[in-house]
Design a protein around this motif. Structure first.
Motif, PDB file in Angstrom:
ATOM      1  N   ASN A  16       0.834  -1.210   0.000  1.00  0.00           N
ATOM      2  CA  ASN A  16       0.000   0.000   0.000  1.00  0.00           C
ATOM      3  C   ASN A  16       0.863   1.253   0.000  1.00  0.00           C
ATOM      4  O   ASN A  16       0.583   2.229  -0.708  1.00  0.00           O
ATOM      5  N   LYS A  17       1.933   1.225   0.824  1.00  0.00           N
ATOM      6  CA  LYS A  17       2.828   2.380   0.852  1.00  0.00           C
ATOM      7  C   LYS A  17       3.462   2.609  -0.530  1.00  0.00           C
ATOM      8  O   LYS A  17       3.553   3.739  -1.018  1.00  0.00           O
ATOM      9  N   LYS A  18       3.893   1.514  -1.156  1.00  0.00           N
ATOM     10  CA  LYS A  18       4.506   1.653  -2.474  1.00  0.00           C
ATOM     11  C   LYS A  18       3.504   2.125  -3.520  1.00  0.00           C
ATOM     12  O   LYS A  18       3.858   2.886  -4.428  1.00  0.00           O
ATOM     13  N   ASP A  19       2.201   1.690  -3.381  1.00  0.00           N
ATOM     14  CA  ASP A  19       1.172   2.167  -4.319  1.00  0.00           C
ATOM     15  C   ASP A  19       0.988   3.682  -4.204  1.00  0.00           C
ATOM     16  O   ASP A  19       0.865   4.391  -5.212  1.00  0.00           O
ATOM     17  N   LYS A  20       0.961   4.175  -2.953  1.00  0.00           N
ATOM     18  CA  LYS A  20       0.835   5.625  -2.763  1.00  0.00           C
ATOM     19  C   LYS A  20       2.039   6.359  -3.361  1.00  0.00           C
ATOM     20  O   LYS A  20       1.890   7.409  -4.004  1.00  0.00           O
ATOM     21  N   MET A  21       3.229   5.765  -3.170  1.00  0.00           N
ATOM     22  CA  MET A  21       4.428   6.388  -3.730  1.00  0.00           C
ATOM     23  C   MET A  21       4.356   6.417  -5.264  1.00  0.00           C
ATOM     24  O   MET A  21       4.738   7.406  -5.909  1.00  0.00           O
TER      25      MET A  21
ATOM     26  N   LYS B 197       3.396   9.292 -10.440  1.00  0.00           N
ATOM     27  CA  LYS B 197       2.600   9.502 -11.657  1.00  0.00           C
ATOM     28  C   LYS B 197       2.190  10.957 -11.812  1.00  0.00           C
ATOM     29  O   LYS B 197       2.252  11.546 -12.899  1.00  0.00           O
ATOM     30  N   THR B 198       1.718  11.572 -10.701  1.00  0.00           N
ATOM     31  CA  THR B 198       1.314  12.985 -10.761  1.00  0.00           C
ATOM     32  C   THR B 198       2.502  13.880 -11.124  1.00  0.00           C
ATOM     33  O   THR B 198       2.371  14.803 -11.937  1.00  0.00           O
ATOM     34  N   SER B 199       3.682  13.574 -10.529  1.00  0.00           N
ATOM     35  CA  SER B 199       4.862  14.379 -10.860  1.00  0.00           C
ATOM     36  C   SER B 199       5.263  14.199 -12.322  1.00  0.00           C
ATOM     37  O   SER B 199       5.675  15.151 -12.995  1.00  0.00           O
ATOM     38  N   ILE B 200       5.102  12.959 -12.866  1.00  0.00           N
ATOM     39  CA  ILE B 200       5.412  12.720 -14.281  1.00  0.00           C
ATOM     40  C   ILE B 200       4.454  13.494 -15.188  1.00  0.00           C
ATOM     41  O   ILE B 200       4.849  14.057 -16.212  1.00  0.00           O
TER      42      ILE B 200
ATOM     43  N   LYS C  34       3.466  18.128 -18.968  1.00  0.00           N
ATOM     44  CA  LYS C  34       2.850  19.399 -19.345  1.00  0.00           C
ATOM     45  C   LYS C  34       3.909  20.472 -19.583  1.00  0.00           C
ATOM     46  O   LYS C  34       3.862  21.220 -20.564  1.00  0.00           O
ATOM     47  N   SER C  35       4.867  20.548 -18.650  1.00  0.00           N
ATOM     48  CA  SER C  35       5.928  21.545 -18.817  1.00  0.00           C
ATOM     49  C   SER C  35       6.803  21.218 -20.032  1.00  0.00           C
ATOM     50  O   SER C  35       7.302  22.118 -20.706  1.00  0.00           O
ATOM     51  N   GLY C  36       6.965  19.915 -20.340  1.00  0.00           N
ATOM     52  CA  GLY C  36       7.766  19.520 -21.488  1.00  0.00           C
ATOM     53  C   GLY C  36       7.134  19.916 -22.809  1.00  0.00           C
ATOM     54  O   GLY C  36       7.836  20.215 -23.784  1.00  0.00           O
ATOM     55  N   LYS C  37       5.797  19.928 -22.897  1.00  0.00           N
ATOM     56  CA  LYS C  37       5.120  20.333 -24.138  1.00  0.00           C
ATOM     57  C   LYS C  37       5.452  21.778 -24.486  1.00  0.00           C
ATOM     58  O   LYS C  37       5.723  22.114 -25.648  1.00  0.00           O
ATOM     59  N   ALA C  38       5.425  22.664 -23.486  1.00  0.00           N
ATOM     60  CA  ALA C  38       5.769  24.072 -23.749  1.00  0.00           C
ATOM     61  C   ALA C  38       7.204  24.193 -24.234  1.00  0.00           C
ATOM     62  O   ALA C  38       7.495  24.949 -25.185  1.00  0.00           O
ATOM     63  N   ASP C  39       8.119  23.448 -23.612  1.00  0.00           N
ATOM     64  CA  ASP C  39       9.509  23.498 -24.060  1.00  0.00           C
ATOM     65  C   ASP C  39       9.652  22.994 -25.494  1.00  0.00           C
ATOM     66  O   ASP C  39      10.440  23.539 -26.286  1.00  0.00           O
ATOM     67  N   ILE C  40       8.901  21.925 -25.849  1.00  0.00           N
ATOM     68  CA  ILE C  40       8.974  21.367 -27.202  1.00  0.00           C
ATOM     69  C   ILE C  40       8.494  22.381 -28.236  1.00  0.00           C
ATOM     70  O   ILE C  40       9.085  22.529 -29.321  1.00  0.00           O
TER      71      ILE C  40
END
Length: 392
Positions: free
Chosen positions: A198-203, A208-211, A216-222
């Motif tokens: 469960n701890k690893k699932d939360k991690m 995933k959210t950070s990715i 999103k930030s990578g699209k602007a750079d592209i």
């Protein structure tokens, strides 16, 4: 003190573990076993008869004319009995046919018992699925082993066997308790593992959210990089057009220079042709000289070839001697290798025996210590009871 019989493995235990070690100790037991063994063989032959009759032409050469004719007669009698059983008729004729069928079966059994090699060969030749007759034969063989065990088991051995079964049941109860404890430990370990999962699932969700944020930030750079790339492409196209114009001018200039060089080198070509004719005449002279030299060298080569043949014959003789010596050397090496392997095997066997001896000695010492400790406990309990009675 423990008796010598209980110090090792009891005789009844040996009989329970391996019934093949049982041996008859009197003539009556031997007669009973002989009758049972003959019955097993007759049952196996009877089962083989039905399988042989199904493909009699295949085994006719192996069986011989006498057994083949007996099997054909037996097949006819069995078909006649089946016909009489399916259609109600004369009871006496049916009994007569059944009696003839029994006599035919006894005759076939007698012929097969007189030739045991043929029976064993057919037993291994015929490979079919297990039939109800095979199941009955296995059950009868188990009955034979059970009868032998009962005949050779004395009352004392029976008691030892019962005691062994009780000890085994106690050991099974202890094992079940241990299994239950291990199952509890397993459930606790599974629970801790689920918590870690469960701890690893939360991690993973946080990652995933950070990715997604990084995407999103990578699209602007592209997009910014694409704009810069288009601008750079336009600049490169303009520079390439200017370079192509310069290269065309250089090609025209080099063409004019090439034509001038062609006119210049035609005169030198005539001089070189004259030199070529002169060199060809010199080469022809050298070729003639080469031919004379080669004829002399060919004669010398033939002399050397004769010497070479003689030396080659001597070399072949030496090679044959070398092959014989090499064969003797390999045989000596193999003998040394075999001796070395035997010594290593003896050393391993000695180490294994030493290890087994130490294990047996340790087991025996432990058993002696436990038996002495139990006796001391019994004596201590007896003394404690005597003291309590005297106080009263």
């Amino acid at each position: 003190m423990a008796t010598p019989r209980k110090a090792g493995m009891p005789l009844g235990v040996v009989k329970v573990l391996d019934p093949r070690q049982l041996k008859p100790d009197n003539t009556e037991t031997e007669r009973i076993l002989t009758v049972l063994d003959e019955t097993v063989v007759k049952l196996e032959i009877t089962g083989l008869i039905l399988k042989i009759i199904g493909s009699l032409e295949r085994y006719a050469r192996m069986l011989g004319p006498e057994i083949t004719s007996s099997l054909l007669e037996h097949q006819k009698l069995s078909m006649e009995v089946q016909h009489l059983l399916s259609s109600p008729g004369d009871e006496e004729s049916r009994r007569a046919v059944e009696q003839r069928l029994k006599c035919s079966l006894r005759n076939i059994l007698r012929l097969f018992l007189a030739n045991p090699l043929l029976y064993h060969g057919l037993k291994y030749e015929i490979r079919v699925r297990e039939s109800p007759a095979d199941v009955f034969i296995k059950a009868f063989m188990e009955f034979r082993d059970f009868t032998l065990e009962r005949l050779l088991t004395s009352p004392d051995e029976e008691k030892e066997k019962i005691q062994l079964m009780e000890d085994i049941s106690l050991q099974v109860e202890k094992n079940t308790e241990r299994i239950s404890a291990l199952q509890e430990e397993l459930t606790a370990a599974i629970q801790t593992r689920d918590e870690e999962v469960n701890k690893k699932d939360k991690m993973i969700e946080n990652l995933k959210t950070s990715i997604e944020n990084l995407a999103k930030s990578g699209k602007a750079d592209i997009q910014q990089i694409m704009k810069e790339g288009e601008k750079q492409q336009k600049e490169d196209e303009e520079a390439s057009q200017e370079r192509c114009a310069r290269l065309k001018q250089d090609i025209q200039r080099l063409g004019i220079h090439f034509n001038a060089l062609v006119l210049k080198h035609r005169a030198s070509e005539l001089v070189l042709r004259k030199e070529k004719c002169k060199t060809e005449s010199e080469i022809q002279k050298w070729v003639q000289k080469y031919d004379t030299d080669m004829s002399e060298k060919q004669a010398a080569y033939e002399k050397l070839q004769a010497v070479y043949k003689e030396e080659k014959e001597q070399l072949s003789l030496l090679m044959e001697k070398h092959a014989l010596l090499l064969q003797e050397y390999t045989e000596i090496e193999e003998e040394r290798k075999m001796l070395k392997e035997k010594e290593e095997e003896a050393a391993r066997e000695e180490a294994r025996r030493n290890e087994a001896a130490t294990c047996i000695q340790a087991f025996w010492k432990g058993y002696l210590v436990r038996s002495i400790y139990r006796k001391k406990l019994k004596k201590g309990r007896g003394k404690g009871k005597g003291k309590s009675k005297s106080k009263k």
